[in-house]
Design a protein around this motif. Structure first.
Motif, PDB file in Angstrom:
ATOM      1  N   LEU A  21     -13.932  31.273  35.337  1.00 59.44           N
ATOM      2  CA  LEU A  21     -12.995  31.685  35.603  1.00 59.44           C
ATOM      3  C   LEU A  21     -12.223  31.142  37.106  1.00 59.44           C
ATOM      4  CD1 LEU A  21     -13.433  35.495  34.784  1.00 59.44           C
ATOM      5  CD2 LEU A  21     -12.180  34.073  33.380  1.00 59.44           C
ATOM      6  N   LYS A  22     -12.936  30.324  37.353  1.00 48.55           N
ATOM      7  CA  LYS A  22     -12.375  29.519  38.812  1.00 48.55           C
ATOM      8  C   LYS A  22     -10.953  28.810  38.282  1.00 48.55           C
ATOM      9  CE  LYS A  22     -13.417  25.846  41.803  1.00 48.55           C
ATOM     10  NZ  LYS A  22     -14.330  24.715  42.225  1.00 48.55           N
ATOM     11  N   GLY A  23     -10.176  29.356  39.342  1.00 51.23           N
ATOM     12  CA  GLY A  23      -8.633  28.908  39.143  1.00 51.23           C
ATOM     13  C   GLY A  23      -7.827  30.036  38.648  1.00 51.23           C
ATOM     14  N   VAL A  34      -9.453  34.673  29.050  1.00 48.62           N
ATOM     15  CA  VAL A  34     -10.039  33.990  27.896  1.00 48.62           C
ATOM     16  C   VAL A  34      -9.733  32.386  27.686  1.00 48.62           C
ATOM     17  CG1 VAL A  34     -10.362  33.655  25.275  1.00 48.62           C
ATOM     18  CG2 VAL A  34     -10.469  35.935  26.568  1.00 48.62           C
ATOM     19  N   GLU A  35      -8.492  32.195  27.847  1.00 50.11           N
ATOM     20  CA  GLU A  35      -7.967  30.764  27.957  1.00 50.11           C
ATOM     21  C   GLU A  35      -8.558  29.665  29.039  1.00 50.11           C
ATOM     22  OE1 GLU A  35      -3.859  31.043  27.708  1.00 50.11           O
ATOM     23  OE2 GLU A  35      -3.803  31.815  25.560  1.00 50.11           O
ATOM     24  N   THR A  36      -8.709  30.483  30.153  1.00 45.26           N
ATOM     25  CA  THR A  36      -9.083  29.879  31.381  1.00 45.26           C
ATOM     26  C   THR A  36     -10.422  29.404  31.228  1.00 45.26           C
ATOM     27  OG1 THR A  36      -7.536  30.703  33.084  1.00 45.26           O
ATOM     28  CG2 THR A  36      -9.362  29.883  33.883  1.00 45.26           C
ATOM     29  N   ALA A  37     -11.474  30.562  30.876  1.00 43.31           N
ATOM     30  CA  ALA A  37     -12.649  30.407  30.723  1.00 43.31           C
ATOM     31  C   ALA A  37     -12.888  29.376  29.613  1.00 43.31           C
ATOM     32  CB  ALA A  37     -13.409  31.522  30.205  1.00 43.31           C
ATOM     33  N   ARG A  38     -12.345  29.130  28.628  1.00 38.63           N
ATOM     34  CA  ARG A  38     -12.405  28.389  27.477  1.00 38.63           C
ATOM     35  C   ARG A  38     -12.112  26.695  27.967  1.00 38.63           C
ATOM     36  NH1 ARG A  38      -9.219  30.383  23.512  1.00 38.63           N
ATOM     37  NH2 ARG A  38     -11.113  31.517  22.818  1.00 38.63           N
ATOM     38  N   MET A  47     -18.040  33.859  26.818  1.00 37.91           N
ATOM     39  CA  MET A  47     -16.648  34.150  25.905  1.00 37.91           C
ATOM     40  C   MET A  47     -16.923  35.162  25.068  1.00 37.91           C
ATOM     41  SD  MET A  47     -14.783  31.587  26.722  1.00 37.91           S
ATOM     42  CE  MET A  47     -13.621  31.970  25.404  1.00 37.91           C
ATOM     43  N   SER A  48     -17.888  35.645  24.696  1.00 36.07           N
ATOM     44  CA  SER A  48     -18.406  37.012  23.967  1.00 36.07           C
ATOM     45  C   SER A  48     -18.020  38.279  24.913  1.00 36.07           C
ATOM     46  CB  SER A  48     -19.660  37.143  23.435  1.00 36.07           C
ATOM     47  OG  SER A  48     -19.940  36.246  22.392  1.00 36.07           O
ATOM     48  N   ALA A  49     -18.574  38.023  26.209  1.00 38.40           N
ATOM     49  CA  ALA A  49     -18.125  39.154  27.132  1.00 38.40           C
ATOM     50  C   ALA A  49     -16.533  39.236  27.299  1.00 38.40           C
ATOM     51  CB  ALA A  49     -19.007  38.965  28.350  1.00 38.40           C
ATOM     52  N   LEU A  50     -16.086  38.212  27.567  1.00 42.48           N
ATOM     53  CA  LEU A  50     -14.499  38.363  27.525  1.00 42.48           C
ATOM     54  C   LEU A  50     -13.586  38.780  26.440  1.00 42.48           C
ATOM     55  CD1 LEU A  50     -13.880  35.156  29.845  1.00 42.48           C
ATOM     56  CD2 LEU A  50     -13.960  37.277  30.601  1.00 42.48           C
TER      57      LEU A  50
END
Length: 73
Positions: A21-23, A34-38, A47-50
């Protein structure tokens, strides 16, 4: 310093999540997280947790971590 990932499985997910989730500019909604993590190459666990998070605005990274902790219940 090496970390012992065998003793704290959920802790490693939290660490990976913060990296993924940096940024992110808070407040942020679930979709943004979700989009940032991806885009940051998050692991499947992260991703599952988010994906399990409720659709809402999160004010801080700590709020995200707290919500993820509640989902593991």
């Amino acid at each position: 310093m090496a970390s012992n990932s065998s003793s704290g499985g959920s802790n490693s997910v939290f660490i990976d999540m913060q990296k993924a989730l940096k940024g992110v500019d808070y407040p942020a909604d679930k979709q943004t997280l979700v989009e940032t993590a991806r885009s940051n190459g998050a692991s499947e666990d992260v991703m599952s947790a988010l994906d399990a998070l409720p659709d809402q605005q999160f004010q801080t990274p700590a709020e995200v971590s707290k919500a993820v902790g509640q989902e593991e219940g």
